[in-house]
Design an enzyme around this catalytic site. Structure first.
Site, mmCIF file in Angstrom:
data_model
loop_
_atom_site.group_PDB
_atom_site.id
_atom_site.type_symbol
_atom_site.label_atom_id
_atom_site.label_comp_id
_atom_site.label_asym_id
_atom_site.label_seq_id
_atom_site.Cartn_x
_atom_site.Cartn_y
_atom_site.Cartn_z
ATOM 1 N N GLU A 166 64.199 -1.078 58.492
ATOM 2 C CA GLU A 166 65.230 -0.805 57.394
ATOM 3 C C GLU A 166 65.343 -2.209 56.454
ATOM 4 O O GLU A 166 65.951 -1.845 55.847
ATOM 5 C CB GLU A 166 66.496 -0.332 58.442
ATOM 6 C CG GLU A 166 66.709 0.765 59.073
ATOM 7 C CD GLU A 166 67.683 1.430 59.239
ATOM 8 O OE1 GLU A 166 68.380 0.718 60.876
ATOM 9 O OE2 GLU A 166 68.564 2.426 58.998
ATOM 10 N N GLU B 102 64.442 6.863 65.503
ATOM 11 C CA GLU B 102 66.303 7.014 65.959
ATOM 12 C C GLU B 102 66.645 8.039 66.572
ATOM 13 O O GLU B 102 67.617 7.990 67.523
ATOM 14 C CB GLU B 102 66.735 6.699 65.016
ATOM 15 C CG GLU B 102 67.355 5.051 64.997
ATOM 16 C CD GLU B 102 66.213 4.228 63.795
ATOM 17 O OE1 GLU B 102 65.210 4.953 63.646
ATOM 18 O OE2 GLU B 102 66.700 3.402 63.251
#
Ligand code: COA
Length: 242
Positions: free
Chosen positions: A115, A135
């Site tokens: 990210e 995730e």
């Protein structure tokens, strides 16, 4: 700038180097790193001497293996976490940084690691890189921008595949899907990123910042609106040079 626990910050001529520096835990992103990155990104954004910034990770194994899992259990409640996010919007700072950001990526680039890399403008990877968004398997959704930034970089289908399955993407696939600008050997990673930073830093920083702003703002607009932004920015640069 002061000493940091989780980062190394260096300025060489007009290039800033930020090194994530927790190699013993694969540069996992913890709250301290968040606060220190916030400080460094603020300083870079306000420093007219800095023309390009390069982000990298210390150690052999990883750029960043994601959020620090040991902090997951001690994290504040969702309400507090949200408030902290607004007070310390590191991801927003990344995206608003006026100068080009180059990510030099090696080894594991997972979760918050990818990210962060997606908030940079250019990504150079070494052959050993492994991208992933684990995730889904942890029962959470990526929340440091990937649901928005990844589809903008690799397209909706590939982004969703990566997030639904939580699998890994290696160097050659990353190059194929446009996740990285280039792949080099590990020994050439930092020299390639530095060389690119140096070449960019030789141009007028106002022009470079104008290009970055036109592209990043335009991507969220219609073509007509984007062209209007380009016209304003191009005119502003001409006025500056008069
Ligand atoms: N948070 C905190 N510590 C982490 C970490 C993380 N995200 N990722 C790795 N570490 C620590 C490990 O606990 C280990 O510490 P130890 O030596 O005290 O046991 C050290 O870093 C080295 O990691 P290790 O797991 O031994 O390396 P490996 O090469 O066997 O495996 C990974 C590497 C990346 C596959 C594995 O560490 C991993 O799956 N990490 C978690 C990735 C993740 O889910 N991130 C969160 C995304 S939201």
């Amino acid at each position: 700038m002061g000493n940091f626990d989780t980062l190394i910050f260096e300025k060489v001529d007009s290039i800033a180097y930020i090194t994530l520096n927790r190699p013993e835990v694969l540069n996992a992103y913890n709250m301290r790193m968040r606060d220190e990155l916030y400080q460094v990104l603020m300083a870079i954004s306000d420093d007219p001497e800095v023309r390009v910034a390069v982000l990298k990770g210390a150690g052999d194994k990883a750029f960043c293996a994601g959020a620090d899992l040991t902090e997951f259990l001690t994290a504040p409640s969702p309400t507090v976490a949200r408030q902290v996010r607004w007070e310390r919007d590191v991801w927003g700072l990344f995206l608003r940084c006026p100068c080009p950001l180059i990510a030099a990526l090696h080894g594991y680039v997972l979760g918050s690691g990818i990210e962060m890399a997606l908030c940079c403008d250019i990504r150079i990877a070494s052959e050993d890189v492994q991208f992933g968004l684990p995730e889904v398997a942890l029962g959470i959704i990526p929340a440091a921008g990937a649901t928005q930034t990844l589809p903008r970089v690799v397209g909706r289908a590939k982004a969703l595949e990566m997030m639904f399955l939580g699998g890994r993407v290696g160097a050659s696939e990353a190059l194929d899907i446009g996740l990285v600008n280039g792949v080099v050997s590990r020994s050439k990673l930092y020299s390639t990123a530095s060389d690119m930073a140096r070449r960019i830093s030789q141009f007028d920083p106002r022009v470079v910042a104008g290009i970055k702003q036109a592209v990043t703002r335009g991507l969220d607009l219609s073509l007509v609106e984007g062209l209007a932004i380009e016209k304003i920015l191009a005119g502003a640069i001409i006025d500056l040079k008069r």
